[in-house]
Design a protein around this motif. Sequence first.
Motif, PDB file in Angstrom:
ATOM      1  N   ASN A   1      54.289  62.169  14.102  1.00 24.41           N
ATOM      2  CA  ASN A   1      53.777  63.405  14.689  1.00 24.41           C
ATOM      3  C   ASN A   1      53.593  63.267  16.202  1.00 24.41           C
ATOM      4  OD1 ASN A   1      52.891  66.115  14.247  1.00 24.41           O
ATOM      5  ND2 ASN A   1      50.802  65.412  14.636  1.00 24.41           N
ATOM      6  N   THR A   2      53.083  62.119  16.631  1.00 26.02           N
ATOM      7  CA  THR A   2      52.891  61.869  18.058  1.00 26.02           C
ATOM      8  C   THR A   2      54.237  61.853  18.781  1.00 26.02           C
ATOM      9  OG1 THR A   2      50.862  60.640  17.632  1.00 26.02           O
ATOM     10  CG2 THR A   2      51.923  60.271  19.765  1.00 26.02           C
ATOM     11  N   VAL A   3      55.233  61.237  18.163  1.00 27.17           N
ATOM     12  CA  VAL A   3      56.577  61.208  18.757  1.00 27.17           C
ATOM     13  C   VAL A   3      57.095  62.632  18.926  1.00 27.17           C
ATOM     14  CG1 VAL A   3      58.994  60.546  18.357  1.00 27.17           C
ATOM     15  CG2 VAL A   3      57.156  58.894  17.937  1.00 27.17           C
ATOM     16  N   LEU A   4      56.938  63.468  17.898  1.00 25.99           N
ATOM     17  CA  LEU A   4      57.405  64.852  17.987  1.00 25.99           C
ATOM     18  C   LEU A   4      56.668  65.617  19.088  1.00 25.99           C
ATOM     19  CD1 LEU A   4      57.952  65.981  14.286  1.00 25.99           C
ATOM     20  CD2 LEU A   4      59.660  65.533  16.052  1.00 25.99           C
ATOM     21  N   ILE A   5      55.376  65.398  19.203  1.00 28.14           N
ATOM     22  CA  ILE A   5      54.594  66.066  20.245  1.00 28.14           C
ATOM     23  C   ILE A   5      55.096  65.677  21.629  1.00 28.14           C
ATOM     24  CG2 ILE A   5      52.305  66.105  21.337  1.00 28.14           C
ATOM     25  CD1 ILE A   5      51.160  65.990  18.434  1.00 28.14           C
ATOM     26  N   ILE A   6      55.317  64.393  21.833  1.00 32.67           N
ATOM     27  CA  ILE A   6      55.797  63.908  23.135  1.00 32.67           C
ATOM     28  C   ILE A   6      57.163  64.501  23.453  1.00 32.67           C
ATOM     29  CG2 ILE A   6      56.600  61.855  24.378  1.00 32.67           C
ATOM     30  CD1 ILE A   6      54.290  60.330  22.851  1.00 32.67           C
ATOM     31  N   PHE A   7      58.085  64.462  22.491  1.00 28.50           N
ATOM     32  CA  PHE A   7      59.426  64.969  22.752  1.00 28.50           C
ATOM     33  C   PHE A   7      59.460  66.495  22.839  1.00 28.50           C
ATOM     34  CE2 PHE A   7      60.646  60.642  22.027  1.00 28.50           C
ATOM     35  CZ  PHE A   7      61.735  60.479  22.871  1.00 28.50           C
ATOM     36  N   ALA A   8      58.564  67.164  22.146  1.00 27.93           N
ATOM     37  CA  ALA A   8      58.469  68.620  22.275  1.00 27.93           C
ATOM     38  C   ALA A   8      58.042  68.983  23.700  1.00 27.93           C
ATOM     39  CB  ALA A   8      57.493  69.178  21.252  1.00 27.93           C
ATOM     40  N   ALA A   9      57.040  68.273  24.208  1.00 21.54           N
ATOM     41  CA  ALA A   9      56.579  68.514  25.583  1.00 21.54           C
ATOM     42  C   ALA A   9      57.691  68.187  26.580  1.00 21.54           C
ATOM     43  CB  ALA A   9      55.332  67.688  25.875  1.00 21.54           C
ATOM     44  N   LEU A  10      58.377  67.071  26.355  1.00 18.91           N
ATOM     45  CA  LEU A  10      59.484  66.700  27.241  1.00 18.91           C
ATOM     46  C   LEU A  10      60.599  67.745  27.210  1.00 18.91           C
ATOM     47  CD1 LEU A  10      59.729  62.851  26.554  1.00 18.91           C
ATOM     48  CD2 LEU A  10      59.018  63.969  28.690  1.00 18.91           C
ATOM     49  N   SER A  11      60.830  68.330  26.042  1.00 15.37           N
ATOM     50  CA  SER A  11      61.898  69.334  25.953  1.00 15.37           C
ATOM     51  C   SER A  11      61.541  70.583  26.761  1.00 15.37           C
ATOM     52  CB  SER A  11      62.198  69.695  24.495  1.00 15.37           C
ATOM     53  OG  SER A  11      61.191  70.513  23.950  1.00 15.37           O
ATOM     54  N   VAL A  12      60.286  71.002  26.718  1.00 16.34           N
ATOM     55  CA  VAL A  12      59.884  72.168  27.503  1.00 16.34           C
ATOM     56  C   VAL A  12      60.008  71.857  28.997  1.00 16.34           C
ATOM     57  CG1 VAL A  12      57.964  73.700  28.114  1.00 16.34           C
ATOM     58  CG2 VAL A  12      58.395  73.133  25.723  1.00 16.34           C
ATOM     59  N   GLY A  13      59.476  70.723  29.402  1.00 15.70           N
ATOM     60  CA  GLY A  13      59.580  70.335  30.811  1.00 15.70           C
ATOM     61  C   GLY A  13      61.017  70.177  31.261  1.00 15.70           C
ATOM     62  N   GLY A  14      61.848  69.571  30.417  1.00 15.73           N
ATOM     63  CA  GLY A  14      63.267  69.403  30.755  1.00 15.73           C
ATOM     64  C   GLY A  14      63.999  70.727  30.830  1.00 15.73           C
ATOM     65  N   ALA A  15      63.674  71.640  29.916  1.00 10.96           N
ATOM     66  CA  ALA A  15      64.310  72.957  29.931  1.00 10.96           C
ATOM     67  C   ALA A  15      63.901  73.731  31.187  1.00 10.96           C
ATOM     68  CB  ALA A  15      63.952  73.741  28.671  1.00 10.96           C
ATOM     69  N   ILE A  16      62.618  73.666  31.520  1.00  9.05           N
ATOM     70  CA  ILE A  16      62.154  74.340  32.737  1.00  9.05           C
ATOM     71  C   ILE A  16      62.886  73.776  33.948  1.00  9.05           C
ATOM     72  CG2 ILE A  16      60.182  74.597  34.319  1.00  9.05           C
ATOM     73  CD1 ILE A  16      58.416  74.761  31.740  1.00  9.05           C
ATOM     74  N   PHE A  17      62.949  72.457  34.036  1.00  8.84           N
ATOM     75  CA  PHE A  17      63.635  71.828  35.165  1.00  8.84           C
ATOM     76  C   PHE A  17      65.099  72.256  35.214  1.00  8.84           C
ATOM     77  CE2 PHE A  17      66.121  68.342  37.015  1.00  8.84           C
ATOM     78  CZ  PHE A  17      65.548  68.289  38.275  1.00  8.84           C
ATOM     79  N   GLY A  18      65.771  72.198  34.075  1.00  7.93           N
ATOM     80  CA  GLY A  18      67.185  72.585  34.033  1.00  7.93           C
ATOM     81  C   GLY A  18      67.398  74.032  34.436  1.00  7.93           C
ATOM     82  N   MET A  19      66.502  74.907  34.000  1.00  5.23           N
ATOM     83  CA  MET A  19      66.653  76.331  34.344  1.00  5.23           C
ATOM     84  C   MET A  19      66.391  76.593  35.820  1.00  5.23           C
ATOM     85  SD  MET A  19      65.219  78.518  31.133  1.00  5.23           S
ATOM     86  CE  MET A  19      64.241  77.375  30.169  1.00  5.23           C
ATOM     87  N   VAL A  20      65.347  75.986  36.384  1.00  9.14           N
ATOM     88  CA  VAL A  20      65.059  76.267  37.794  1.00  9.14           C
ATOM     89  C   VAL A  20      66.112  75.648  38.709  1.00  9.14           C
ATOM     90  CG1 VAL A  20      62.587  76.637  37.449  1.00  9.14           C
ATOM     91  CG2 VAL A  20      63.390  74.370  38.090  1.00  9.14           C
ATOM     92  N   VAL A  21      66.672  74.507  38.325  1.00  9.08           N
ATOM     93  CA  VAL A  21      67.707  73.870  39.139  1.00  9.08           C
ATOM     94  C   VAL A  21      69.003  74.685  39.121  1.00  9.08           C
ATOM     95  CG1 VAL A  21      69.226  71.836  39.214  1.00  9.08           C
ATOM     96  CG2 VAL A  21      66.770  71.540  39.014  1.00  9.08           C
ATOM     97  N   THR A  22      69.304  75.311  37.982  1.00 12.09           N
ATOM     98  CA  THR A  22      70.553  76.071  37.856  1.00 12.09           C
ATOM     99  C   THR A  22      70.362  77.570  38.069  1.00 12.09           C
ATOM    100  OG1 THR A  22      70.271  76.293  35.467  1.00 12.09           O
ATOM    101  CG2 THR A  22      71.555  74.384  36.266  1.00 12.09           C
ATOM    102  N   ASN A  23      69.155  77.983  38.414  1.00 13.58           N
ATOM    103  CA  ASN A  23      68.848  79.386  38.650  1.00 13.58           C
ATOM    104  C   ASN A  23      69.142  80.250  37.414  1.00 13.58           C
ATOM    105  OD1 ASN A  23      67.705  81.264  40.358  1.00 13.58           O
ATOM    106  ND2 ASN A  23      69.647  81.870  41.263  1.00 13.58           N
ATOM    107  N   THR A  24      68.723  79.735  36.257  1.00 18.32           N
ATOM    108  CA  THR A  24      68.903  80.449  34.992  1.00 18.32           C
ATOM    109  C   THR A  24      67.563  80.577  34.273  1.00 18.32           C
ATOM    110  OG1 THR A  24      69.474  78.370  33.879  1.00 18.32           O
ATOM    111  CG2 THR A  24      71.310  79.705  34.686  1.00 18.32           C
ATOM    112  N   GLU A  25      66.536  80.966  34.992  1.00 10.71           N
ATOM    113  CA  GLU A  25      65.185  81.021  34.450  1.00 10.71           C
ATOM    114  C   GLU A  25      65.010  82.165  33.448  1.00 10.71           C
ATOM    115  OE1 GLU A  25      65.930  81.272  37.698  1.00 10.71           O
ATOM    116  OE2 GLU A  25      64.949  79.654  38.785  1.00 10.71           O
ATOM    117  N   HIS A  26      64.767  81.795  32.214  1.00 13.07           N
ATOM    118  CA  HIS A  26      64.447  82.760  31.155  1.00 13.07           C
ATOM    119  C   HIS A  26      63.369  82.091  30.304  1.00 13.07           C
ATOM    120  CE1 HIS A  26      65.089  86.211  28.559  1.00 13.07           C
ATOM    121  NE2 HIS A  26      65.053  85.385  27.532  1.00 13.07           N
TER     122      HIS A  26
END
Length: 167
Positions: free
Chosen positions: A97-122
């Motif tokens: 469960n802890t692993v899933l929580i960590i990777f879930a948080a990382l996925s949100v942060g990574g998605a935000i980073f990817g969207m703002v870098v590529t100017n595809t914010e949704h």
Amino acid sequence: MEIIDKKVRTNLRAYIFQSLLATLTILLILLFMDVIAHIAMIAVLGSSAFLVFTRPRAYGSRPRPLIGGYVIGIVVGSLSFYLSQLPEIMSLPVTENTVLIIFAALSVGGAIFGMVVTNTEHAPAAGLSLSLVVSTWSYGDIVFVMGAVLFMAVLRQLLQPIMIDLM
């Protein structure tokens, strides 16, 4: 302070029409996607429908951020899920469960980073990234989600001349 938006008086047809478009879009999604098994994905698509049909002129409703945001959310979310399943990660001295929580948080942060870098914010697409880590899904589900997003993008493009920003 008024309870009813002032613009409703002069744009009641647009309010009804665009709300019905969002309703019908989600109805079609719900007819073809298992609601119980995919509640997080459906919630994310509902958020996108809200944005597309209440703010059709907003940047996040345009095809580039709508489609691009979902592509990034899918890539980052599925990558985060697969990384969380690696034997080296699963053998760490923490609960699954802890692993899933960590990777879930990382996925949100990574998605935000990817969207703002590529100017595809949704914003809802960051939620999809999270759902891919914590929920069960298949490649067919991903194809369906992208089809729903493409459907919303096409509807928005076709109907943009007659839609207004409701907010």
